[in-house]
Design an enzyme around this catalytic site. Sequence first.
Site, PDB file in Angstrom:
ATOM      1  CG  ASP A 139      -3.435 -60.299  19.151  1.00 41.94           C
ATOM      2  OD1 ASP A 139      -4.629 -60.588  19.324  1.00 41.94           O
ATOM      3  OD2 ASP A 139      -3.071 -59.343  18.427  1.00 41.94           O
ATOM      4  CE  LYS A 191      -7.852 -58.373  13.406  1.00 43.21           C
ATOM      5  NZ  LYS A 191      -7.359 -59.160  14.572  1.00 43.21           N
ATOM      6  CD  GLU A 228      -5.948 -55.023  13.783  1.00 41.65           C
ATOM      7  OE1 GLU A 228      -7.050 -54.989  14.363  1.00 41.65           O
ATOM      8  OE2 GLU A 228      -4.957 -55.624  14.238  1.00 41.65           O
ATOM      9  CE  LYS A 231      -2.798 -57.425  15.714  1.00 38.39           C
ATOM     10  NZ  LYS A 231      -3.877 -57.299  16.711  1.00 38.39           N
ATOM     11  CE1 TYR A 284      -7.827 -57.288  20.020  1.00 37.24           C
ATOM     12  CE2 TYR A 284      -7.231 -55.321  18.793  1.00 37.24           C
ATOM     13  CZ  TYR A 284      -8.033 -56.424  18.967  1.00 37.24           C
ATOM     14  OH  TYR A 284      -9.057 -56.660  18.085  1.00 37.24           O
ATOM     15  CD  GLU A 313     -10.169 -51.656  15.547  1.00 36.29           C
ATOM     16  OE1 GLU A 313     -11.288 -51.823  16.075  1.00 36.29           O
ATOM     17  OE2 GLU A 313      -9.109 -52.124  16.016  1.00 36.29           O
ATOM     18  CB  SER A 353      -8.356 -61.690  11.977  1.00 36.75           C
ATOM     19  OG  SER A 353      -7.346 -61.704  12.981  1.00 36.75           O
TER      20      SER A 353
END
Length: 363
Positions: A33, A229, A187, A146, A363, A189, A300
């Site tokens: 992604d 995640k 997610e 996600k 990302y 992080e 993942s």
Amino acid sequence: MAKYPELPADLQKELRQTAEAIVRDGHGLLAADESTGTMAKRFDKAGIENTEESRRAYRELLFTSPQDIPQSISAVILFHETLYQKTKQGVPFVEILKQRNIIPGIKTDKGVVKLSCTHGETTTQGLDDLDKRCAQYYKDGCRFSKWRHTLYIGPLTPSAVAIQENANVLARYASICQANGLVPIVEPEVMTDGDHDLETCEQVTTDVLVAVYKALRDHHVYLEGSLLKVNMSLPGADCKKEYTPQDVADATVRCLSRSVPAAVPGVVFLSGGQSELDSTNHLDLINKTPGRKPWQLSFSYGRALQASCLSAWKGEQENTAAAQAVFATRAKMNGLAASGKYEKGEDTTGGAGDSLYVAKHAY
């Protein structure tokens, strides 16, 4: 106490079955992604021109690998552009994945914006039209989504405001996705930027996850139809203290045990800039670590599945088979690690042992 409406029983069943299929034993996710900008950075490093066609060709290489990819990859997270791309023969990528029993999913967040009155912290945007987008993504073949937010460890961060704000955003995202038939992967992080030790990462990650699951509960998210995640508990990239891989595994399992409800079907780890080999080895040790672990523990990975593959491909058609073989090896090794069956001693050719850390990675 007020009785809140629940998701219909048939929708709960669908969400639960999809979540369980994604984290079935020995399988994990390919995170494909990356945004156009991120792909530009990856391609530039490999000497590849960043065009829509080169991105399409690279994703086709991954999705059509002739080796036994479905034996270790259960699902793929797609970027919006990739969702609507096709093979050179005109077959939509979504159909290629479905034919291989691989579940298509979609990245739904729209990046971060500054969180006012904090020390440079952020929150994730994209909620305004999420309901409409999720409905369309479901029609177009996606079955999960996600949403990522990032938190940094520093003298004054992460703040309570940032933790709570991002937890609530994740919860709103998750409830919207489930209403539209998509399994939400949440997610949060905790980034590896900084010189903090492993113990600090473990504590901060625990605090973040406790806040996230409190928010998910408050927003009536169906946990059995969701996935987490998250980062492993790792020392900061600039930490001088050394830790063993088993230290990482122990801290990660302890963190999850103290924060993630047993109702959640699975936890999939992001690689967080670790080398391909470290990502695999740590996942394997996490699964081998004794103790009660009521969730499936899998992967993942983006960079940790693709770095050596991209280096082998170099944007040249004649390198496709060799690149697919490299990708198949990384997928197989991580599939073994997801079952605690990985054995060290793997060849490190192709840069599998090189660090993939990127400061303030987006990302």
